[in-house]
Motif scaffolding. Structure first.
Motif, mmCIF file in Angstrom:
data_model
loop_
_atom_site.group_PDB
_atom_site.id
_atom_site.type_symbol
_atom_site.label_atom_id
_atom_site.label_comp_id
_atom_site.label_asym_id
_atom_site.label_seq_id
_atom_site.Cartn_x
_atom_site.Cartn_y
_atom_site.Cartn_z
ATOM 1 N N GLY A 49 46.509 38.787 22.484
ATOM 2 C CA GLY A 49 46.550 38.808 23.991
ATOM 3 C C GLY A 49 45.311 38.507 25.197
ATOM 4 O O GLY A 49 45.908 37.959 26.251
ATOM 5 N N GLY A 50 43.747 39.218 24.884
ATOM 6 C CA GLY A 50 42.786 38.996 25.245
ATOM 7 C C GLY A 50 42.223 37.571 25.604
ATOM 8 O O GLY A 50 41.789 36.889 26.524
ATOM 9 N N VAL A 51 42.283 37.074 24.142
ATOM 10 C CA VAL A 51 41.192 36.210 23.942
ATOM 11 C C VAL A 51 42.659 35.090 24.477
ATOM 12 O O VAL A 51 41.725 34.133 24.984
ATOM 13 C CB VAL A 51 41.554 35.478 22.519
ATOM 14 C CG1 VAL A 51 41.464 34.420 22.350
ATOM 15 C CG2 VAL A 51 40.618 36.236 22.459
ATOM 16 N N GLN A 52 43.795 34.786 25.090
ATOM 17 C CA GLN A 52 44.548 33.972 25.514
ATOM 18 C C GLN A 52 44.645 33.746 26.862
ATOM 19 O O GLN A 52 44.620 32.839 27.292
ATOM 20 C CB GLN A 52 46.132 34.132 25.181
ATOM 21 C CG GLN A 52 46.350 34.103 23.744
ATOM 22 C CD GLN A 52 48.017 34.324 23.301
ATOM 23 O OE1 GLN A 52 48.792 33.244 23.750
ATOM 24 N NE2 GLN A 52 48.681 35.157 24.195
ATOM 25 N N GLY A 53 43.843 34.815 27.396
ATOM 26 C CA GLY A 53 43.715 34.961 28.845
ATOM 27 C C GLY A 53 42.414 34.506 28.873
ATOM 28 O O GLY A 53 41.508 33.983 30.662
ATOM 29 N N MET A 54 41.405 33.427 28.125
ATOM 30 C CA MET A 54 40.416 33.360 28.517
ATOM 31 C C MET A 54 39.758 32.120 28.837
ATOM 32 O O MET A 54 40.697 31.337 28.147
ATOM 33 C CB MET A 54 39.188 34.268 26.459
ATOM 34 C CG MET A 54 39.517 35.157 26.867
ATOM 35 S SD MET A 54 38.205 35.933 25.564
ATOM 36 C CE MET A 54 38.086 37.097 25.039
ATOM 37 N N ASP A 55 39.354 31.899 30.072
ATOM 38 C CA ASP A 55 38.653 30.849 30.146
ATOM 39 C C ASP A 55 38.409 29.231 29.520
ATOM 40 O O ASP A 55 39.180 28.207 28.744
ATOM 41 C CB ASP A 55 37.496 30.741 31.821
ATOM 42 C CG ASP A 55 38.862 31.228 32.905
ATOM 43 O OD1 ASP A 55 40.329 31.638 33.145
ATOM 44 O OD2 ASP A 55 38.213 31.161 34.113
ATOM 45 N N TYR A 56 37.716 29.802 28.705
ATOM 46 C CA TYR A 56 36.887 29.631 27.659
ATOM 47 C C TYR A 56 37.473 28.394 26.518
ATOM 48 O O TYR A 56 37.634 27.750 26.069
ATOM 49 C CB TYR A 56 35.477 29.744 26.681
ATOM 50 C CG TYR A 56 35.031 28.873 26.253
ATOM 51 C CD1 TYR A 56 33.518 27.810 26.844
ATOM 52 C CD2 TYR A 56 34.825 28.469 24.875
ATOM 53 C CE1 TYR A 56 33.248 27.173 25.954
ATOM 54 C CE2 TYR A 56 34.241 27.559 23.769
ATOM 55 C CZ TYR A 56 33.439 27.119 24.480
ATOM 56 O OH TYR A 56 33.115 26.508 23.503
#
Length: 532
Positions: A49-56
Motif C-alpha cells: 500500500g505504501g510503495v504504490q504511493g511512492m513517486d519513484y
C-alpha cells in the motif's frame, strides 16, 4: 484417575479435565513462536500500500510523467500475491499430510525468500509481478499450515489466545511495513521500494530456522500411525515426560478420536480424500461438508468486512480527500491502532468466546462503516477553495470524523473478526480432513483477498466508478451480513479440546453450543466399543 483397556492399550480418563496434559511455560513459548508466521501476511499486505504511493515507484511503473498508477497496474500488483497464496494454500494441505506440518512451513519460508529476491531485483512491472506470485505460494504454505500447527499443539485453555497471536503478528507486520515505507517514501532512487521489499527475507529466515528446533505436531504422527513419535512430540509440546500418565491420557484421547473417525470414514484414494471434505448433508452441523463450508465462509466473511481496503488503499483514499497533508502518516496511525487493539483479543477470545466476539464485532464494524459513508456522502469529498494561491479543503472536519470512525472500525476488527476467524478454522475440523479443511479455508481468505484487491481500484479509481466515501456503504452492508452469519452459523468452541469440538458439533446446533459441556471421552467410547 484413569483406566486402561488391556486389549487395545487405550487409557480412558475418568476425569474430563484429564484429557489434556499440564503445560509448562517453555511449551507456551514454543506455541507462541509459531505465530510469528503472521508477519509474512501482515508485512506484505502493509508494504504494498505504501510503495504504490511512492513517486519513484509510480514513475518506474507508469512512466516519468505519471502521478499515480493506472488502475490495472495497481490491481495486478496487489492481487497477484493473493492468486499465488490461493494456490499455495491448496497445495499446502497435501504437503502437510504427506511430509508434516513443520516441513511444509519451512518449505513455504524458502519459497517466499525466492519470491522476495525476485521482487527486490525488479526494475519494472514484469519481474515484480512474477516475484509477488512466487512469494504468494510461500505465504500460502505458511498461512494455511501455521494455523493448523498452532491449533494442534496449543493447550485448550489458551488455544484461542495463542492462535490470536497469529493475527497479532499480522498487525506487527503491517506496522513494520508502514514504518519502513514511511521512512523510504521520499527516497529518489530504487531504495525507496527495494528496502521495504527486501526486508521481508528476514522474517522468513527467523521462522524457517526457528521451526527446525520445534517438534512436529503429535496429531500428525497419530494420523500416520507413528504412536511413539507422537508420544515424544506431545511430551515436548507439553513440557512433560513422554511416559507420564498425563501424556498417556492425552495421547490416547487423540488416538481414540482418530480411531472413531476412521470407523466413520470410508477408505478412499487421493481424489476421494478431497471429496471427503464435502461428504454429508449441508443441513447437518456435524457433517464434513457443513464444517468445510463454515471454514470457507468464515474467511470469506473476514475479507468482506473491507479491512484490506483500508490497509491496501488508505493512502490513495486519503490523498483523494484533499484534506490530509500526509496520508502515509495517517496510514501508519491506522496500523498502530490495529496493533494496539489486537492484544485485547487474547482476553476476549477466552473470556467471552469465539461466537460472541464475532457477533458483537460485526455489529460495531457495521455502525462505524455506515457512519464513515454517510459523513462522506453528506458533507462531500475533495471540495476545495483557493485563498491567496493556497488550496484549502472545505471538508477537513468531515474527514476528521471519517478518520476517527475508520480507526474505531479497525479496533473492532482487530479485537474480533481479525483473530476470531483464524482461531475457528483451526478448531472445527476433525483430524481426518483437518489439513485440507484448513487449507480450503485459508485459500478462501486469499481468493477473496484477490477479488477485493483486484476490484477496489476500479471501485474508487478516478478513471472508473470513483465511489469515494460511498464504498463504505458496500463494506457496511457486508458487515451487516456478518451479523446474521455469526448468529446462525458460528459455534462456540471455547475451553474444549479439538476432540471435544468434534463431539460438540455432533450433538448440538451452533446457537446452543455455548451451553454444551462434555460428558464422556473418546477413549471411554472406544473402551465401550471394544468391550461390546
Amino acid at each position: 484417575m484413569s483406566k486402561q483397556d488391556t486389549e487395545t492399550g487405550v487409557v480412558a480418563a475418568e476425569n474430563l479435565d484429564r484429557v489434556e496434559a499440564p503445560v509448562t511455560w517453555r511449551a507456551y513459548a514454543m506455541c507462541v513462536f509459531a505465530s510469528f508466521g503472521g508477519i509474512f501476511f501482515g508485512y506484505d499486505s502493509g508494504y504494498i500500500g505504501g510503495v504504490q504511493g511512492m513517486d519513484y515507484f509510480i514513475k518506474m511503473i507508469s512512466g516519468p510523467d505519471a502521478t499515480e498508477l493506472l488502475s490495472w497496474q495497481s490491481s495486478l500488483i496487489v492481487s497477484i500475491l493473493s492468486a499465488g497464496t490461493f494456490c499455495g494454500a491448496l497445495i499446502a494441505g497435501d504437503l502437510a499430510d504427506y511430509f508434516g506440518r513443520r516441513f511444509t512451513i519451512i518449505l513455504g519460508s524458502a519459497v517466499f525468500i525466492v519470491g522476495v529476491a525476485l521482487q527486490t531485483a525488479s526494475a519494472g512491472l514484469v519481474l515484480l509481478v512474477v516475484g509477488r506470485a512466487v512469494a504468494g505460494l510461500g505465504v500460502g504454505f505458511v498461512s494455511a499450515i501455521i494455523i493448523l500447527y498452532m491449533s494442534e499443539i496449543a493447550p485448550k485453555k489458551v488455544r484461542g489466545a495463542i492462535v490470536s497471536g497469529y493475527q497479532f503478528c499480522i498487525t506487527i507486520g503491517l506496522l513494520l511495513a508502514a514504518c519502513v515505507s514511511y521512512g523510504t517514501e521520499n527516497f529518489e532512487n530504487s531504495g525507496s521500494y527495494r528496502i521495504p521489499i527486501g526486508l521481508q527475507m528476514l522474517w522468513a529466515l527467523i521462522l524457517g530456522v526457528g521451526l527446525i528446533f520445534l517438534p512436529e505436531s503429535p496429531r500428525y504422527f497419530v494420523k500416520k500411525g507413528k504412536v511413539e513419535e507422537a508420544r515424544k512430540a506431545l511430551g515436548r509440546v507439553r513440557g512433560q515426560d513422554p511416559n507420564s500418565h498425563h501424556i498417556e491420557a492425552e495421547l490416547n484421547e487423540i488416538r481414540a478420536n482418530h480411531e472413531y473417525e476412521k470407523r466413520m470414514t470410508p477408505e478412499t484414494g487421493y481424489i476421494g480424500s478431497w471429496l471427503l471434505c464435502f461428504s454429508g448433508s449441508v443441513g447437518l452441523a456435524s457433517s464434513n461438508v457443513r464444517k468445510t463450508l463454515l471454514g470457507i465462509s468464515l474467511q470469506m466473511m473476514q475479507q468482506w468486512t473491507g479491512v484490506n481496503f483500508v490497509f491496501y488503499y488508505s493512502t490513495i483514499f486519503l490523498k483523494g480527500t484533499g484534506a490530509v497533508n500526509n496520508p502515509f502518516l495517517m496510514s501508519l496511525i491506522f496500523t498502530l491502532v490495529n496493533v494496539l487493539s489486537t492484544p485485547l483479543s487474547f482476553w476476549f477470545v477466552e473470556r467471552f468466546g469465539r461466537r460472541s466476539m464475532l457477533l458483537w464485532g460485526a455489529i460495531g464494524m457495521t455502525v462505524c462503516e455506515f457512519i464513515v459513508a454517510a459523513v462522506g456522502v453528506t458533507i462531500g469529498f475533495n471540495h476545495t477553495h483557493v485563498v491567496d494561491d493556497v488550496t484549502i479543503a472545505n471538508n477537513i472536519s468531515a474527514v476528521n470524523v471519517q478518520i476517527a470512525f475508520i480507526a474505531i472500525y479497525i479496533s473492532f476488527f482487530a479485537t474480533t473478526w481479525g483473530p476470531g476467524a483464524w482461531v475457528l478454522i483451526g478448531e472445527i475440523f476433525p483430524l481426518s480432513i483437518r489439513s485440507r479443511g484448513v487449507a480450503l479455508s485459508t485459500a478462501s481468505n486469499w481468493f477473496w483477498n484477490f477479488i477485493i484487491g483486484y476490484i477496489t481500484p476500479y471501485l474508487v479509481g478516478s478513471q472508473h466508478a470513483n465511489m469515494q466515501s460511498s464504498v463504505f456503504f458496500l463494506w457496511g452492508a457486508l458487515c451487516a451480513v456478518c451479523i446474521v452469519y455469526a448468529y446462525f452459523l458460528v459455534p462456540e468452541t471455547k475451553g474444549l479440546t479439538l476432540e471435544q469440538v468434534d463431539q460438540m458439533l455432533d450433538e448440538v446446533s451452533p446457537r446452543k453450543s455455548a451451553a454444551w459441556k462434555p460428558t464422556t471421552t473418546f477413549a471411554s467410547m472406544e473402551e465401550k466399543q471394544t468391550t461390546a
